[in-house]
Design an enzyme around this catalytic site. Structure first.
Site, short mmCIF file in Angstrom:
data_model
loop_
_atom_site.label_atom_id
_atom_site.label_comp_id
_atom_site.label_asym_id
_atom_site.label_seq_id
_atom_site.Cartn_x
_atom_site.Cartn_y
_atom_site.Cartn_z
N ASN A 10 34.13 33.31 42.49
CA ASN A 10 35.35 32.31 42.04
C ASN A 10 35.99 31.93 43.60
O ASN A 10 36.60 32.99 44.15
CB ASN A 10 36.49 33.19 41.48
CG ASN A 10 37.70 32.41 41.20
OD1 ASN A 10 37.69 31.32 41.36
ND2 ASN A 10 38.65 33.08 40.94
N LYS A 12 38.32 30.28 44.02
CA LYS A 12 39.89 29.73 44.08
C LYS A 12 40.04 28.19 44.89
O LYS A 12 39.19 27.62 44.96
CB LYS A 12 40.66 31.06 44.55
CG LYS A 12 40.15 32.30 44.18
CD LYS A 12 41.15 33.27 44.49
CE LYS A 12 40.50 34.79 44.09
NZ LYS A 12 41.68 35.79 43.89
N HIS A 95 42.20 33.02 34.16
CA HIS A 95 42.42 33.90 35.26
C HIS A 95 43.82 34.46 35.60
O HIS A 95 44.90 33.54 35.28
CB HIS A 95 42.01 33.17 36.46
CG HIS A 95 41.67 33.65 37.76
ND1 HIS A 95 42.73 34.31 38.50
CD2 HIS A 95 40.53 34.46 38.12
CE1 HIS A 95 42.36 35.35 39.45
NE2 HIS A 95 40.94 35.15 39.41
N GLU A 97 45.65 34.65 37.90
CA GLU A 97 46.59 33.80 38.96
C GLU A 97 47.15 32.51 38.18
O GLU A 97 48.22 32.16 38.28
CB GLU A 97 45.69 33.42 40.17
CG GLU A 97 45.52 34.54 41.19
CD GLU A 97 44.27 34.48 42.15
OE1 GLU A 97 43.52 33.25 41.99
OE2 GLU A 97 43.99 35.44 42.76
N GLU A 167 39.42 41.79 34.50
CA GLU A 167 40.21 41.77 35.96
C GLU A 167 41.52 42.26 35.92
O GLU A 167 42.22 41.77 35.57
CB GLU A 167 40.06 40.24 36.46
CG GLU A 167 38.56 39.58 36.33
CD GLU A 167 38.79 38.51 37.55
OE1 GLU A 167 37.94 38.56 38.25
OE2 GLU A 167 39.73 37.80 37.50
N GLY A 173 42.29 40.87 44.83
CA GLY A 173 42.71 40.46 45.98
C GLY A 173 43.19 41.50 46.85
O GLY A 173 43.99 41.16 47.91
N SER A 211 38.09 42.94 43.68
CA SER A 211 37.74 43.39 44.87
C SER A 211 36.21 43.96 44.89
O SER A 211 35.77 44.81 45.58
CB SER A 211 38.70 44.63 45.47
OG SER A 211 40.02 43.93 45.52
C1 PEP Z 1 39.05 36.77 41.23
O1 PEP Z 1 39.42 36.00 42.05
O2 PEP Z 1 38.69 36.88 40.36
C2 PEP Z 1 38.83 38.17 42.22
C3 PEP Z 1 38.48 39.30 41.36
O3 PEP Z 1 39.27 38.12 43.50
P1 PEP Z 1 38.84 39.37 44.45
O4 PEP Z 1 37.32 39.55 44.40
O5 PEP Z 1 39.16 38.87 45.83
O6 PEP Z 1 39.59 40.57 44.25
#
Ligand code: PEP
Length: 248
Positions: A10, A12, A95, A97, A167, A173, A211
């Protein structure tokens, strides 16, 4: 039949068309031997650049969002048929976000998931609890509420075509990863909820996201109910992402 691992990048709001092309050129030789599904989720503007480079490879392409209508007066939005026309195969929906910053609701997701399926796109539906919900021992309640609401208009039998990404918001992040036990427990719970909804639950791919890095990928991906990863930050570098693909 064992579930094929599913590793998604992803990006973003990162990468121009030129940067996307460089990434794919660097990634493909590194993952040539993979047996996993590798999915890249670029911003809308870079979808075609990735689609064109991945022809003849195992790489699939996903958008990061879509509108539920096929067309209409929805300024700034993109529909499922528009993505299909670009040879995009999947779409990330819900997601955190988008839920947090753009007001994505469970009601909208209940329309988007069937719209994606009807257009022939594989939905990657994201669910996950906040830190407060986890501290209040509400993780399972949040996951069940999101799954039941977001999948309300999808027949049980069709759920085999949906990918779920667990998630936890507190791990996205932040550099703070769920422990393999926490992630496994949540993914197993998600599979139970899907089974209760009449899904062919043993076929559904359930991903962990939050992460994920080369250093923790193998342990997370080794859990019985974790079938893949949705990777944000570590997916921006082709070498790092390829290491995560290799860990599957
Ligand atoms: C994501 O954007 O779905 C995500 C898991 O980001 P990160 O791996 O940076 O935590």
């Amino acid at each position: 039949m064992p579930r094929t691992p599913y590793i998604a990048a992803n990006w973003k709001m990162h990468k121009t068309v030129a940067e996307a092309g460089e990434f794919v050129d660097a990634l493909l030789p590194r993952i040539a031997a993979t047996q996993s599904d590798v999915v890249i989720c670029p911003p809308f503007t870079a979808l075609t650049a990735v689609v064109e480079r991945r022809y003849g490879t195992a790489v699939k392409v996903a958008a990061q969002n879509m509108h539920e209508a096929a067309s209409g007066a929805f300024t700034g939005e993109v529909s499922a048929p528009m993505l299909v026309e670009l040879d995009v195969e999947a779409v990330v929906l819900g997601h955190s976000e988008r839920r947090q910053h753009f007001g994505e609701t469970d009601e909208a997701l209940a329309r988007k998931v069937p719209a994606a399926l009807a257009a022939g796109l594989e939905p990657i539906l994201c669910v996950g609890e906040s830190a407060e919900a986890r501290d209040a021992e509400q993780t399972e309640a949040v996951l069940e509420r999101q799954l039941v609401a977001d999948l309300a208009a999808v027949e049980g039998g069709e759920l085999g075509g949906v990918v779920i990404a667990y998630e936890p918001i507190w791990a996205i992040g932040t550099g703070r990863t769920a422990t393999p036990e926490q992630a496994q427990e949540a993914c197993a719970f998600i599979r139970d909820v899907l089974r209760e909804r009449g899904a062919p639950a043993e076929e559904v791919r359930i991903l962990y996201g939050g992460s994920v890095k080369p250093a923790n990928a193998a342990e997370l991906l080794g859990q019985p109910d974790i079938d893949g990863a949705l990777v944000g930050g570590a997916s921006l570098d082709p070498a790092e992402f390829a290491e995560i693909v290799a860990a599957a």
